[in-house]
Design a protein around this motif. Sequence first.
Motif, PDB file in Angstrom:
ATOM      1  N   GLY A  77       5.218   9.240 -12.948  1.00 50.36           N
ATOM      2  CA  GLY A  77       6.080   9.816 -13.983  1.00 50.36           C
ATOM      3  C   GLY A  77       7.392  10.359 -13.479  1.00 50.36           C
ATOM      4  O   GLY A  77       8.189  10.882 -14.264  1.00 50.36           O
ATOM      5  N   ARG A  78       7.648  10.238 -12.149  1.00 47.90           N
ATOM      6  CA  ARG A  78       8.897  10.738 -11.579  1.00 47.90           C
ATOM      7  C   ARG A  78       9.693   9.582 -10.975  1.00 47.90           C
ATOM      8  O   ARG A  78       9.213   8.457 -10.899  1.00 47.90           O
ATOM      9  CB  ARG A  78       8.600  11.816 -10.540  1.00 47.90           C
ATOM     10  CG  ARG A  78       8.139  13.129 -11.178  1.00 47.90           C
ATOM     11  CD  ARG A  78       7.772  14.173 -10.133  1.00 47.90           C
ATOM     12  NE  ARG A  78       6.415  13.963  -9.614  1.00 47.90           N
ATOM     13  CZ  ARG A  78       5.872  14.714  -8.661  1.00 47.90           C
ATOM     14  NH1 ARG A  78       6.573  15.698  -8.093  1.00 47.90           N
ATOM     15  NH2 ARG A  78       4.640  14.485  -8.253  1.00 47.90           N
ATOM     16  N   TRP A  79      10.911   9.888 -10.513  1.00 51.41           N
ATOM     17  CA  TRP A  79      11.822   8.843 -10.093  1.00 51.41           C
ATOM     18  C   TRP A  79      11.316   7.975  -8.934  1.00 51.41           C
ATOM     19  O   TRP A  79      11.638   6.772  -8.900  1.00 51.41           O
ATOM     20  CB  TRP A  79      13.205   9.427  -9.781  1.00 51.41           C
ATOM     21  CG  TRP A  79      13.267  10.302  -8.544  1.00 51.41           C
ATOM     22  CD1 TRP A  79      13.165  11.642  -8.494  1.00 51.41           C
ATOM     23  CD2 TRP A  79      13.453   9.853  -7.201  1.00 51.41           C
ATOM     24  NE1 TRP A  79      13.265  12.092  -7.207  1.00 51.41           N
ATOM     25  CE2 TRP A  79      13.449  11.010  -6.382  1.00 51.41           C
ATOM     26  CE3 TRP A  79      13.628   8.613  -6.600  1.00 51.41           C
ATOM     27  CZ2 TRP A  79      13.599  10.939  -5.005  1.00 51.41           C
ATOM     28  CZ3 TRP A  79      13.787   8.537  -5.216  1.00 51.41           C
ATOM     29  CH2 TRP A  79      13.771   9.701  -4.438  1.00 51.41           C
ATOM     30  N   PRO A  80      10.533   8.510  -7.951  1.00 47.56           N
ATOM     31  CA  PRO A  80      10.032   7.593  -6.904  1.00 47.56           C
ATOM     32  C   PRO A  80       9.169   6.469  -7.479  1.00 47.56           C
ATOM     33  O   PRO A  80       9.235   5.331  -6.998  1.00 47.56           O
ATOM     34  CB  PRO A  80       9.222   8.522  -5.996  1.00 47.56           C
ATOM     35  CG  PRO A  80       9.812   9.871  -6.189  1.00 47.56           C
ATOM     36  CD  PRO A  80      10.180   9.912  -7.623  1.00 47.56           C
ATOM     37  N   GLU A  81       8.370   6.789  -8.514  1.00 48.89           N
ATOM     38  CA  GLU A  81       7.548   5.733  -9.123  1.00 48.89           C
ATOM     39  C   GLU A  81       8.431   4.695  -9.801  1.00 48.89           C
ATOM     40  O   GLU A  81       8.163   3.495  -9.720  1.00 48.89           O
ATOM     41  CB  GLU A  81       6.574   6.331 -10.136  1.00 48.89           C
ATOM     42  CG  GLU A  81       5.665   5.269 -10.755  1.00 48.89           C
ATOM     43  CD  GLU A  81       4.919   5.765 -11.970  1.00 48.89           C
ATOM     44  OE1 GLU A  81       3.965   5.090 -12.386  1.00 48.89           O
ATOM     45  OE2 GLU A  81       5.299   6.818 -12.517  1.00 48.89           O
ATOM     46  N   TRP A  82       9.487   5.136 -10.473  1.00 49.95           N
ATOM     47  CA  TRP A  82      10.367   4.202 -11.162  1.00 49.95           C
ATOM     48  C   TRP A  82      11.043   3.258 -10.161  1.00 49.95           C
ATOM     49  O   TRP A  82      11.175   2.060 -10.430  1.00 49.95           O
ATOM     50  CB  TRP A  82      11.427   4.962 -11.958  1.00 49.95           C
ATOM     51  CG  TRP A  82      10.847   5.936 -12.950  1.00 49.95           C
ATOM     52  CD1 TRP A  82       9.604   5.881 -13.523  1.00 49.95           C
ATOM     53  CD2 TRP A  82      11.485   7.101 -13.474  1.00 49.95           C
ATOM     54  NE1 TRP A  82       9.413   6.940 -14.371  1.00 49.95           N
ATOM     55  CE2 TRP A  82      10.554   7.715 -14.375  1.00 49.95           C
ATOM     56  CE3 TRP A  82      12.728   7.697 -13.303  1.00 49.95           C
ATOM     57  CZ2 TRP A  82      10.846   8.890 -15.068  1.00 49.95           C
ATOM     58  CZ3 TRP A  82      13.015   8.859 -14.010  1.00 49.95           C
ATOM     59  CH2 TRP A  82      12.089   9.444 -14.877  1.00 49.95           C
TER      60      TRP A  82
ATOM     61  N   VAL B  79       0.836  -1.206   0.000  1.00 51.32           N
ATOM     62  CA  VAL B  79       0.000   0.000   0.000  1.00 51.32           C
ATOM     63  C   VAL B  79       0.869   1.253   0.000  1.00 51.32           C
ATOM     64  O   VAL B  79       0.606   2.211  -0.747  1.00 51.32           O
ATOM     65  CB  VAL B  79      -0.964  -0.012   1.201  1.00 51.32           C
ATOM     66  CG1 VAL B  79      -1.700   1.318   1.320  1.00 51.32           C
ATOM     67  CG2 VAL B  79      -1.975  -1.149   1.055  1.00 51.32           C
ATOM     68  N   ALA B  80       1.912   1.259   0.828  1.00 52.97           N
ATOM     69  CA  ALA B  80       2.806   2.426   0.865  1.00 52.97           C
ATOM     70  C   ALA B  80       3.466   2.645  -0.490  1.00 52.97           C
ATOM     71  O   ALA B  80       3.527   3.778  -1.008  1.00 52.97           O
ATOM     72  CB  ALA B  80       3.865   2.236   1.943  1.00 52.97           C
ATOM     73  N   GLY B  81       3.952   1.558  -1.093  1.00 56.88           N
ATOM     74  CA  GLY B  81       4.583   1.685  -2.404  1.00 56.88           C
ATOM     75  C   GLY B  81       3.599   2.118  -3.481  1.00 56.88           C
ATOM     76  O   GLY B  81       3.938   2.925  -4.355  1.00 56.88           O
ATOM     77  N   GLY B  82       2.367   1.604  -3.424  1.00 54.27           N
ATOM     78  CA  GLY B  82       1.355   1.991  -4.402  1.00 54.27           C
ATOM     79  C   GLY B  82       0.976   3.455  -4.306  1.00 54.27           C
ATOM     80  O   GLY B  82       0.790   4.131  -5.325  1.00 54.27           O
ATOM     81  N   VAL B  83       0.861   3.957  -3.078  1.00 61.27           N
ATOM     82  CA  VAL B  83       0.538   5.373  -2.880  1.00 61.27           C
ATOM     83  C   VAL B  83       1.670   6.255  -3.408  1.00 61.27           C
ATOM     84  O   VAL B  83       1.436   7.254  -4.097  1.00 61.27           O
ATOM     85  CB  VAL B  83       0.269   5.654  -1.383  1.00 61.27           C
ATOM     86  CG1 VAL B  83       0.157   7.162  -1.141  1.00 61.27           C
ATOM     87  CG2 VAL B  83      -1.000   4.951  -0.927  1.00 61.27           C
ATOM     88  N   ILE B  84       2.908   5.881  -3.100  1.00 63.40           N
ATOM     89  CA  ILE B  84       4.056   6.665  -3.577  1.00 63.40           C
ATOM     90  C   ILE B  84       4.105   6.678  -5.101  1.00 63.40           C
ATOM     91  O   ILE B  84       4.305   7.730  -5.733  1.00 63.40           O
ATOM     92  CB  ILE B  84       5.369   6.091  -3.001  1.00 63.40           C
ATOM     93  CG1 ILE B  84       5.428   6.329  -1.484  1.00 63.40           C
ATOM     94  CG2 ILE B  84       6.584   6.721  -3.684  1.00 63.40           C
ATOM     95  CD1 ILE B  84       6.580   5.624  -0.803  1.00 63.40           C
ATOM     96  N   ALA B  85       3.893   5.504  -5.712  1.00 61.58           N
ATOM     97  CA  ALA B  85       3.951   5.415  -7.180  1.00 61.58           C
ATOM     98  C   ALA B  85       2.835   6.228  -7.834  1.00 61.58           C
ATOM     99  O   ALA B  85       3.038   6.811  -8.912  1.00 61.58           O
ATOM    100  CB  ALA B  85       3.861   3.955  -7.611  1.00 61.58           C
ATOM    101  N   ALA B  86       1.657   6.288  -7.193  1.00 64.40           N
ATOM    102  CA  ALA B  86       0.541   7.039  -7.777  1.00 64.40           C
ATOM    103  C   ALA B  86       0.734   8.548  -7.600  1.00 64.40           C
ATOM    104  O   ALA B  86       0.465   9.328  -8.521  1.00 64.40           O
ATOM    105  CB  ALA B  86      -0.763   6.600  -7.126  1.00 64.40           C
TER     106      ALA B  86
END
Length: 320
Positions: free
Chosen positions: A127-132, A116-123
């Motif tokens: 399009g930026r480096w945290p999502e990658w 959940v934490a990773g999904g929230v960060i990616a959303a």
Amino acid sequence: MPMLWYVFHRLWQSALTLVLVSMVVFAGVRALPGDPATALAGEQADPAATAAVRADLGLDRSLPVQYFEFAKHAVVGDFGRSIRTGTPVRHMIGTTLPVTLQLALYAMFIAVLAGVAGGVIAAVYRGRWPEWVVNGVSLVGLSVPTFWLGILAVLYLSVKLSLFPASGYVSPFENPLRGVYFLTLPALILGVTHSAVVQRQTRSSMVETLTTDYVRTARAKGLGPGAVIVRYALRNSLIVVTTVIGLQLGLLIAGAVVTERIFSLPGIGKLTLDSVFTRDYPVIQAVVLVISASYILINLLVDVLYTVIDPRVRVPGRAQ
């Protein structure tokens, strides 16, 4: 009242599914190669001794009669005795199932927390480096086989660095801290794999939710980014995430066989493998039936939780 009717409707559907599963399990076990009577009596035993063993196990009766006897006793939790050890199967499952449940719940906690934490960060940082970075980690989690990851963890984290025990089990009910310590590494291995699925579903649902009108309205009212994400976007994304979590928990209970084998955990996975190797019909039937019942129960609870998490979900008969 509509809610109670909905629960009743799902209950009888689940019961019917369980009956069908029991038939498939019974037929599948009988289709396994090999004869348990021959294995128990010995390859060199005379035909009379083998026939006596077969009659004692009830294998000389017709399949419908065998299934009826199996179902009649299974309803009251009596799965017979192990062909290999003579121990009541109910006792064997009662001893091993709690270990698997503890491992599955611990791994699911790790998977939900990280996913959940990773999904929230990616959303949020789309399009930026945290999502990658998050997507890259989840891709690794999905790609690496669990058994290989488990072996590497034992070699490096247990043998070389001595951070965790390489094998063994201590009940958390007897010694909570030591019990959690022994379960942490296998739960981490399982949790990493399943967190990738949770992360991807959370991100997908969050991306869609962040573009809705009510989220834009909340931002226009001056709510901070944290309040918008947690109170509006994440909360309304939970229905999809809950579905995934329910399915993943069922898979964890059923699929912990390899991890339990690597870390020598006395769970239901080890019991299943031992029973398959020895053609222990009663144990195999009971284990698969119990796991199937757990999976069905989890799906039932997820369906009921839909109406609690998301008020937009309506049960049949409820006023719109």
